[in-house]
Design an enzyme around this catalytic site. Structure first.
Site, PDB file in Angstrom:
ATOM      1  N   GLN A 148       0.867  -1.182   0.000  1.00  0.00           N
ATOM      2  CA  GLN A 148       0.000   0.000   0.000  1.00  0.00           C
ATOM      3  C   GLN A 148       0.901   1.229   0.000  1.00  0.00           C
ATOM      4  OE1 GLN A 148      -1.626   2.101   3.293  1.00  0.00           O
ATOM      5  NE2 GLN A 148      -1.470   3.390   1.465  1.00  0.00           N
ATOM      6  N   ASP A 261      -1.749   9.798  -4.271  1.00  0.00           N
ATOM      7  CA  ASP A 261      -0.591  10.055  -3.413  1.00  0.00           C
ATOM      8  C   ASP A 261       0.470  10.833  -4.189  1.00  0.00           C
ATOM      9  OD1 ASP A 261       1.414  10.003  -1.520  1.00  0.00           O
ATOM     10  OD2 ASP A 261       1.626   7.820  -1.487  1.00  0.00           O
ATOM     11  N   GLY A 287      -5.545   8.909  -0.977  1.00  0.00           N
ATOM     12  CA  GLY A 287      -4.188   9.405  -0.923  1.00  0.00           C
ATOM     13  C   GLY A 287      -3.202   8.478  -0.240  1.00  0.00           C
ATOM     14  N   HIS A 288      -2.195   9.081   0.399  1.00  0.00           N
ATOM     15  CA  HIS A 288      -1.051   8.360   0.950  1.00  0.00           C
ATOM     16  C   HIS A 288      -1.454   7.379   2.045  1.00  0.00           C
ATOM     17  CE1 HIS A 288       3.207   7.839   1.882  1.00  0.00           C
ATOM     18  NE2 HIS A 288       2.985   8.134   3.142  1.00  0.00           N
ATOM     19  N   PHE A 289      -2.291   7.823   2.973  1.00  0.00           N
ATOM     20  CA  PHE A 289      -2.755   6.955   4.055  1.00  0.00           C
ATOM     21  C   PHE A 289      -4.119   6.375   3.682  1.00  0.00           C
ATOM     22  CE2 PHE A 289       0.352   9.423   6.609  1.00  0.00           C
ATOM     23  CZ  PHE A 289       1.090   8.344   7.086  1.00  0.00           C
TER      24      PHE A 289
END
Length: 311
Positions: A148, A261, A287-289
């Site tokens: 991920q 992201d 996004g990133h998280f």
């Protein structure tokens, strides 16, 4: 005395719905690794297939707070905090070198201390260079990998975000290059990592970035993180080794990647297809998280993937 059912009938009430089964209990534990206290979250039957969750920057096992109980009915789930993160020890920088080699060494010994002989890996952000060091050293231990937003290809760090970090790699003794990265340890940047690329920012709990920032704001922790920014430069030279591990050992891999992201964009996800034969590939609209917004989706994908590939 009336039975409860009789009372309900007299009052014209229908039977109450059955209570849902209790969710798996998460245990919060600490184990000694050398002189360090390594904190970890654990849930699920110890004789079930193991899943090792490896977090990124600037968070901790806290990022898995919802994923752990979503898996723990069928899997033995363990999520440690690295030294300098979360509730693990944060030794002074003159007592412990904050490098990815050392983080991986601590987590390797941690897995042995808690009895993980085989495990599926979940890697995100920093979890990728930590996890891939373990996997390439002990391929027989890794049953599957969930990726991920975790990078193993130069394409994944070719974007503008990495320009000031690469400048620091080229001049590690340049104080200006180092100080240019210090804003990445501030609240505005931490919040940005969670909110940038999210579909619905109002659905994100601020508890996540407030929790992470409390760790970054500890005296000395910002310099710990700047040391790790420098050490991240040790990872790209290892990419060919990790890619060879993929090609030779062919671990089953599930890609569940936040496609919005800006740190690790989808360009870093696509190359996995070159080296892996058993790969399930998903770009998620977040996004990133990604767990903050697509945690239910990722848990479902993992359960389906593990049902086939993790026994």
């Amino acid at each position: 005395m009336f039975r409860s059912a009789s009372i309900m009938a007299v009052l014209g009430l229908s039977a109450l719905p059955a209570l849902a089964a209790d969710p798996p209990k998460v245990r919060y534990k600490t184990v000694k690794v050398g002189e360090l206290d390594v904190f970890y979250r654990e849930a699920g039957p110890k004789d079930a297939p193991a899943v090792l969750l490896l977090h990124g920057f600037p968070t901790s096992s806290h990022m898995f707070r919802n994923l752990i109980p979503a898996l723990a009915d069928k899997y033995h789930v363990i999520a440690p905090d690295y030294p300098g993160f979360g509730s693990s020890s944060m030794p002074p920088r003159d007592k412990f070198a904050y490098t990815f080699d050392n983080l991986a060494g601590v987590i390797e010994e941690f897995t042995e201390k808690v009895g993980l002989k085989k495990y599926a890996l979940y890697v995100q952000d920093y979890g990728a260079p930590v996890g891939y060091r373990l996997a390439s050293k002990h391929p027989e231990r890794v049953t599957a990998i969930v990726v991920q937003n975790g990078n193993a290809y130069t394409e994944g760090i070719a974007n503008d975000f990495w320009t000031p970090i690469k400048a620091y790699w080229k001049e590690p003794n340049n104080k200006e290059k180092r100080e240019a990265l210090r804003p990445f340890t501030k609240l505005e940047a931490t919040k940005w990592q969670y909110t940038h690329g999210a579909k619905n920012v109002e659905a994100l709990s601020p508890d996540a970035w407030v929790h992470d920032q409390s760790g970054l704001d500890r005296p000395g922790n910002a310099d710990v993180q700047l040391d790790l920014f420098l050490s991240y430069g040790s990872n790209p030279p290892l990419y060919p080794k990790w890619q060879e591990y993929f090609r030779k050992h062919q671990p089953p891999v599930l890609i569940a990647w936040g496609k919005n992201d800006q740190i690790f964009p989808p360009a870093g996800a696509e190359p996995y297809k070159r080296d892996l034969k058993t790969i399930e590939f998903h770009l998620l609209d977040t996004g990133h998280f990604a767990l903050e917004e697509e945690g239910d989706t990722i848990a479902k994908l993992m359960r389906q993937f593990f049902a086939t590939h993790v026994k």
